[in-house]
Scaffold this motif. Structure first.
Motif, PDB file in Angstrom:
ATOM      1  N   HIS A  86       0.830  -1.207   0.000  1.00 56.90           N
ATOM      2  CA  HIS A  86       0.000   0.000   0.000  1.00 56.90           C
ATOM      3  C   HIS A  86       0.865   1.258   0.000  1.00 56.90           C
ATOM      4  O   HIS A  86       0.521   2.252  -0.655  1.00 56.90           O
ATOM      5  N   SER A 130      -6.165   4.302 -10.535  1.00 48.45           N
ATOM      6  CA  SER A 130      -6.216   2.974 -11.146  1.00 48.45           C
ATOM      7  C   SER A 130      -4.831   2.490 -11.537  1.00 48.45           C
ATOM      8  O   SER A 130      -4.477   1.323 -11.323  1.00 48.45           O
ATOM      9  N   MET A 133      -2.888   1.592  -8.255  1.00 50.46           N
ATOM     10  CA  MET A 133      -3.386   0.414  -7.549  1.00 50.46           C
ATOM     11  C   MET A 133      -3.204  -0.873  -8.341  1.00 50.46           C
ATOM     12  O   MET A 133      -3.448  -1.958  -7.822  1.00 50.46           O
ATOM     13  N   ILE A 136      -1.238  -3.632  -6.629  1.00 51.05           N
ATOM     14  CA  ILE A 136      -1.908  -4.513  -5.671  1.00 51.05           C
ATOM     15  C   ILE A 136      -2.930  -5.402  -6.354  1.00 51.05           C
ATOM     16  O   ILE A 136      -3.047  -6.594  -6.056  1.00 51.05           O
ATOM     17  N   GLU A 137      -3.675  -4.837  -7.300  1.00 50.72           N
ATOM     18  CA  GLU A 137      -4.804  -5.546  -7.882  1.00 50.72           C
ATOM     19  C   GLU A 137      -4.422  -6.456  -9.034  1.00 50.72           C
ATOM     20  O   GLU A 137      -5.166  -7.389  -9.353  1.00 50.72           O
ATOM     21  N   CYS A 138      -3.288  -6.196  -9.685  1.00 51.19           N
ATOM     22  CA  CYS A 138      -2.914  -6.982 -10.861  1.00 51.19           C
ATOM     23  C   CYS A 138      -1.534  -7.627 -10.723  1.00 51.19           C
ATOM     24  O   CYS A 138      -1.402  -8.850 -10.800  1.00 51.19           O
ATOM     25  N   GLN A 291      -7.817 -15.970  -8.679  1.00 54.30           N
ATOM     26  CA  GLN A 291      -7.704 -14.517  -8.581  1.00 54.30           C
ATOM     27  C   GLN A 291      -7.210 -13.890  -9.877  1.00 54.30           C
ATOM     28  O   GLN A 291      -7.200 -12.663 -10.016  1.00 54.30           O
ATOM     29  N   ALA A 294      -9.872 -11.540 -11.755  1.00 55.51           N
ATOM     30  CA  ALA A 294      -9.957 -10.159 -11.267  1.00 55.51           C
ATOM     31  C   ALA A 294      -8.682  -9.390 -11.579  1.00 55.51           C
ATOM     32  O   ALA A 294      -8.723  -8.193 -11.906  1.00 55.51           O
ATOM     33  N   ALA A 295      -7.529 -10.075 -11.512  1.00 57.21           N
ATOM     34  CA  ALA A 295      -6.267  -9.409 -11.812  1.00 57.21           C
ATOM     35  C   ALA A 295      -6.198  -8.990 -13.271  1.00 57.21           C
ATOM     36  O   ALA A 295      -5.708  -7.900 -13.602  1.00 57.21           O
ATOM     37  N   ALA A 298      -8.420  -5.932 -13.701  1.00 57.50           N
ATOM     38  CA  ALA A 298      -7.758  -4.748 -13.143  1.00 57.50           C
ATOM     39  C   ALA A 298      -6.591  -4.318 -14.016  1.00 57.50           C
ATOM     40  O   ALA A 298      -6.338  -3.115 -14.192  1.00 57.50           O
TER      41      ALA A 298
END
Length: 530
Positions: A86, A130, A133, A136-138, A291, A294-295, A298
């Motif tokens: 983060h 976007s 992040m 973290i998300e991808c 996952q 979603a990755a 993102a």
């Protein structure tokens, strides 16, 4: 002091180091989770087998210590991963936002009104979020899945044979390819539909009164309803595509788990605990691989956001830039020369120049389309660039025909120009502009974008805010729009009597009470000047 670009470079380097550390912690946490799952299953199975055997000499000390070690590593890894990733993502977001504002500062200021609107700024900030992040998300799920799969494949191969390990690896690869091919399409379609709806709603709100007077309110409502229907359809399509992708991933994962278990049970697994270890380890890897859907989504969104952030809107060839105008500002006044009227003007190619003494007014006249607003924007940009770095009173303040008020009160908007203004001082200035006749005070709410004020009130509020800056040069586009003759005469009288400010205004025509004199000069654009 470090320059802005140097600070951003240092920020990016620090963010890259944090990102690398965060990825390592994420891998450690997920490897510990998989190891905990597999070792726990093996330990429980071995204990069961040992308990059923007579005179068993199984020692539980080492396996139980391994379970505790994996559990502690998982907790510590997850905690550290969240903190570090983060922090790295926030640095990336900050760097993306700083880069956005640096590009805005480098843009020709005559173009800023068109390129950097409030709506565009909001969307650009969302794009920066976007893009930041995505770490973290991808990036993290993809990296963790790759490392976890490689580790699990090696562990399965070492404990059984190559066949179940190859089956597991092939299943994860198929899941990754499937999710990558289906990612982003439905989301992009939904975003395009939402953008079209947002534009339609803004247009409908602004045009509602006019459409109602034309008897077209029902047609406008039907258009808006159709946009909502399209958005619902796009959302439904995106939801179905996501469900299909998730179902396909579940089927692939189930098939992979079944095949891995079957190949491990055909004789490659030496005993029951080893078989349980392989199955649970494969289950952990496949759960992590889920996952990837979603990755991938993102990642597609982050890629589109990064493209929008990095894409520079080109300047149109028809718009002259400040570099084509030579301007100067001194204590005695301002001047400019060498300004060619743009092609869209009524007399394109005509080269203009003028000088305006301090305390006097230049009135730029011409019909609609003659190039008045373009000339004023270019002059303001050129004068700002020429005076860059000066301190004290602002060199130039421009009031555009489509200026903006922020949601809040009149006082909060005027304090953007002078934070020291009190409510009483603002009320006095409102009275000078005859805005008190409408009951406006410093505490009056202006509504979103100033929609609670009339057009004539807005023009005077914009002007009063600009006057609060006490600029050396005041440039005003159409200051009398929406004003009756009496109020327009009063406003022009205020502008004509600013002894310490050079004033440039744009009007369709010079009124009779403002005929050229020692304090007022004229620059016509729609026919040759004197």
């Amino acid at each position: 002091m470090l320059s802005s670009s140097r600070r951003r470079y240092v920020h990016v380097r620090q963010g890259s180091s944090l990102a690398a550390a965060g990825l390592v912690l994420a891998v450690v946490a997920e490897l510990s989770s998989a190891g905990l799952l597999g070792l726990s299953g093996w330990f429980i199975s071995t204990c069961a087998v040992a308990g059923a055997a007579t005179f068993s000499s199984f020692s539980y000390i080492a396996p139980s210590g391994g379970v505790r070690a994996f559990a502690m590593a998982r907790v510590a890894g997850n905690y550290g991963k969240r903190l570090v990733l983060h922090a790295a993502a926030l640095r990336r977001i900050a760097a993306a936002r700083a880069g956005l504002f640096d590009r805005a500062a480098a843009t020709d200021r005559a173009q800023l009104d068109g390129l950097w609107s409030g709506d565009l700024l909001d969307r650009s900030m969302a794009d920066a979020d976007s893009a930041g992040m995505a770490l973290i998300e991808c990036t993290t799920p993809v990296a963790v899945t790759a490392v976890l799969t490689a580790g699990a494949v090696l562990a399965v191969a070492a404990s059984t044979s190559v066949v179940p390990a190859a089956v597991l690896a092939a299943g994860v690869v198929v899941m990754a390819v499937s999710t990558h091919r289906t990612s982003g399409t439905a989301r992009e379609a939904e975003q395009r539909t939402r953008k079209a709806l947002r534009t339609e709603l803004v247009t409908a709100v602004d045009a509602w009164t006019e459409m109602a007077s034309l008897g077209a309110a029902e047609q406008l409502a039907a258009r808006t309803t159709a946009r909502f229907t399209r958005l619902d359809t796009a959302r439904g399509t995106a939801g179905r595509r996501r469900r299909r992708t998730k179902l396909a991933g579940g089927l692939i994962g189930t098939a992979t788990l079944t095949a891995t278990a079957a190949t491990a049970a055909t004789g490659s697994a030496r005993d029951t605990p080893t078989f349980v270890f392989v199955v649970l380890l494969a289950l952990g890897v496949l759960a992590q691989a889920e996952q990837l859907a979603a990755a991938a989504e993102a990642g597609a969104a982050a890629k589109a956001a990064h493209h929008r952030l990095m894409t520079t809107v080109p300047l149109t060839a028809s718009t002259p830039t400040a570099a084509e105008m030579r301007s100067w500002s001194t204590e005695q006044g301002i001047g400019f020369a060498g300004y060619p009227l743009p092609p869209m003007a009524l007399r394109p190619g005509r080269v203009l120049g003028a000088t305006v003494a301090r305390g006097t007014m230049l009135v730029v006249t011409g019909r609609s389309g003659s190039g008045k607003s373009t000339l004023l924007r270019t002059l303001a940009s050129s004068l700002r660039q020429a005076a860059e770095g000066r301190e004290g009173r602002p060199t130039v303040v421009a009031v555009a025909a489509d200026d903006h008020l922020f949601t809040g009160t009149l006082g909060s908007n005027w304090r953007l120009a002078d934070p020291a203004l009190t409510d009483d001082e603002i009320d006095e200035r409102l009275a000078e502009l005859r805005l008190n006749d409408s009951g406006l005070t410093a505490t009056t709410s202006v509504g979103p974008g100033g929609r609670q004020l009339s057009g004539g009130e807005l023009r005077r509020v914009y002007l009063g805010r600009a006057l609060a800056r006490h600029p050396h040069v005041l440039i005003v586009d159409e200051p009398t729009t929406g004003l009756d003759d009496r109020t327009a005469r009063h406003v022009l009288g205020i502008l004509q009597n600013l002894p310490d400010t050079t004033v440039v205004v744009a009007l369709h025509a010079v009124p009779a009470y403002l005929e050229p004199s020692g304090h007022v000069s004229r620059l016509p654009l729609d026919h040759p000047g004197p």
